[in-house]
Write an enzyme that holds these catalytic residues in place. Structure first.
Site, short mmCIF file in Angstrom:
data_model
loop_
_atom_site.label_atom_id
_atom_site.label_comp_id
_atom_site.label_asym_id
_atom_site.label_seq_id
_atom_site.Cartn_x
_atom_site.Cartn_y
_atom_site.Cartn_z
N ASP A 96 -8.53 1.83 -25.40
CA ASP A 96 -8.93 1.69 -24.00
C ASP A 96 -8.64 2.97 -23.21
O ASP A 96 -7.79 3.77 -23.60
CB ASP A 96 -8.14 0.56 -23.33
CG ASP A 96 -8.70 -0.81 -23.69
OD1 ASP A 96 -9.86 -0.87 -24.11
OD2 ASP A 96 -7.95 -1.78 -23.53
N GLU A 156 1.56 -8.72 8.16
CA GLU A 156 1.77 -7.27 8.32
C GLU A 156 2.67 -6.70 7.21
O GLU A 156 2.86 -5.50 7.09
CB GLU A 156 2.39 -6.94 9.67
CG GLU A 156 1.42 -7.02 10.84
CD GLU A 156 0.17 -6.18 10.62
OE1 GLU A 156 0.28 -5.01 10.25
OE2 GLU A 156 -0.93 -6.73 10.82
N PRO A 190 0.83 -1.21 0.00
CA PRO A 190 0.00 0.00 0.00
C PRO A 190 0.86 1.26 0.00
O PRO A 190 0.39 2.34 -0.37
CB PRO A 190 -0.81 -0.10 1.30
CG PRO A 190 -0.73 -1.53 1.71
CD PRO A 190 0.57 -2.06 1.17
N ARG A 223 -2.55 -8.52 -21.69
CA ARG A 223 -3.46 -8.13 -22.77
C ARG A 223 -2.81 -7.16 -23.76
O ARG A 223 -3.35 -6.92 -24.82
CB ARG A 223 -4.79 -7.60 -22.23
CG ARG A 223 -4.69 -6.38 -21.37
CD ARG A 223 -6.00 -6.13 -20.63
NE ARG A 223 -7.11 -5.90 -21.53
CZ ARG A 223 -7.31 -4.79 -22.23
NH1 ARG A 223 -6.45 -3.79 -22.13
NH2 ARG A 223 -8.35 -4.66 -23.01
C1 LIG Z 1 -2.43 -7.03 5.14
S1 LIG Z 1 -1.35 -6.35 3.95
C2 LIG Z 1 -0.19 -5.48 4.96
C3 LIG Z 1 -0.57 -4.08 5.19
C4 LIG Z 1 0.49 -3.28 5.90
N1 LIG Z 1 0.62 -3.65 7.25
C5 LIG Z 1 0.10 -1.80 5.79
O1 LIG Z 1 -0.64 -1.34 6.64
O2 LIG Z 1 0.52 -1.14 4.83
C6 LIG Z 1 -0.46 -7.74 3.36
C7 LIG Z 1 0.15 -7.58 1.99
O3 LIG Z 1 -0.88 -7.35 1.03
C8 LIG Z 1 -0.36 -6.60 -0.05
N2 LIG Z 1 -1.22 -5.41 -0.22
C9 LIG Z 1 -2.22 -5.02 0.58
N3 LIG Z 1 -2.82 -3.91 0.14
C10 LIG Z 1 -2.19 -3.57 -1.01
C11 LIG Z 1 -2.32 -2.51 -1.94
N4 LIG Z 1 -3.25 -1.55 -1.79
N5 LIG Z 1 -1.51 -2.47 -3.01
C12 LIG Z 1 -0.54 -3.40 -3.17
N6 LIG Z 1 -0.35 -4.44 -2.30
C13 LIG Z 1 -1.15 -4.52 -1.24
C14 LIG Z 1 1.08 -6.25 0.29
O4 LIG Z 1 1.95 -7.15 -0.37
C15 LIG Z 1 1.11 -6.45 1.80
O5 LIG Z 1 2.39 -6.76 2.26
#
Ligand SMILES: C[S@@+](CC[C@H](N)C(=O)[O-])C[C@H]1O[C@@H](n2cnc3c(N)ncnc32)[C@H](O)[C@@H]1O
Length: 265
Positions: A175, A122, A95, A160
């Site tokens: 697109d 996490e 994120p 794609r």
């Molecule tokens: C539960 S999430 C961890 C969130 C992290 N503790 C935080 O608050 O930013 C577990 C994994 O999901 C993926 N993930 C979750 N949300 C994402 C997003 N919006 N974009 C990309 N990857 C995401 C990432 O690889 C992350 O390490």
């Protein structure tokens, strides 16, 4: 050489449906893309093959361990070398990453591929990120339970764009985002739709909904202009910042600017 993705994941089974339906299935069958799934647990040690542990400093949740990730990445590097593939950049889904855009997708589609790291829990130990990750990519401002859906999203968007994957090669060129604007509306048969008034179950005919007449005119230049204006209208209404960006890139013609100046939003 096909675009290659090496995916590090604890849930390789999540990728199976994607490889068996639609345009992505055809892409795998014709080897337009080469997706290799790496089960991280196979690189963990001990009877329980642990891939996670509690965070130092306390707090909720678990952290993905750095050592299995490093061993997995080394195996991928050896496999890439054996296949005479170039050293692919390492992309971590997070994120906190840069939001994925069509522009980045296009760059990846024209490149050799990437190693995709799917986080869980996490997240992953920062030392792996510092030493091995080239780019962090986000799917948006929300939190998913893992990086597998982002990886599937990226692979789908790149797939794609590969030559021969879509039936009509021109289809992705119109697109949304490919020219920096949103797509125009599309219509197909019937030419006039005899609708029912909403909430009316009497069977009485409701308002007719017709296809915009220009689309039935057979006049290609007029149709192209109408579509361009619809793109401009929708983009100006919904994503005005994309209009500003297209203007800054010098991609709006005088005709476009004139249309936009007449538009009431
Ligand atoms: C539960 S999430 C961890 C969130 C992290 N503790 C935080 O608050 O930013 C577990 C994994 O999901 C993926 N993930 C979750 N949300 C994402 C997003 N919006 N974009 C990309 N990857 C995401 C990432 O690889 C992350 O390490």
């Amino acid at each position: 050489m096909a675009v290659r993705f090496d995916v590090i994941t604890l849930f390789p089974e999540l990728f199976a449906p994607f490889q068996s339906v639609g345009v992505t299935r055809r892409a795998f069958e014709t080897k337009a893309v080469d997706v290799r799934l790496w089960q991280l647990r196979e690189f963990a040690e001990g009877v329980y093959r642990r891939v996670d542990d509690r965070p130092f400093g306390g707090g909720p949740g678990m952290v993905m361990l750095v050592e299995p990730l490093v061993r997995c990445l080394s195996a991928i590097r050896a496999d890439q070398q054996a296949a005479a593939a170039p050293r692919l950049p390492v992309v971590l889904f997070s994120p906190a990453g840069k939001p994925l855009t069509q522009q980045r997708v296009q760059q990846l589609a024209e490149g050799p591929g990437a190693v995709l790291v799917c986080g869980r829990y996490e997240g992953i130990d920062q030392r792996f990120i510092d030493a091995h990750v080239d780019e962090e990519v986000s799917l948006g401002d929300y939190v998913l339970s893992g990086g597998e859906l982002p990886a599937l999203t990226l692979i789908d968007a790149v797939t794609r764009l590969q030559p021969g994957v879509l039936h009509d090669a021109a289809s992705h060129e119109q697109d949304s985002f490919s020219d920096g604007l949103l797509d125009c509306p599309h219509y197909s048969r019937p030419e006039v739709l005899q609708g029912l008034a909403e909430g009316d179950d009497s069977g009485a005919p409701g308002a007719e909904a017709a296809v915009p007449p220009v689309l039935m005119s057979g006049h290609h230049a007029h149709i192209a202009r109408w579509r361009r204006e619809q793109q401009l209208r929708i983009t100006a209404q919904r994503r005005p910042e994309l209009i500003d960006a297209a203007r800054a890139r010098g991609e709006l013609s005088k005709q476009d600017e004139h249309f936009l100046s007449q538009l009431t939003l």
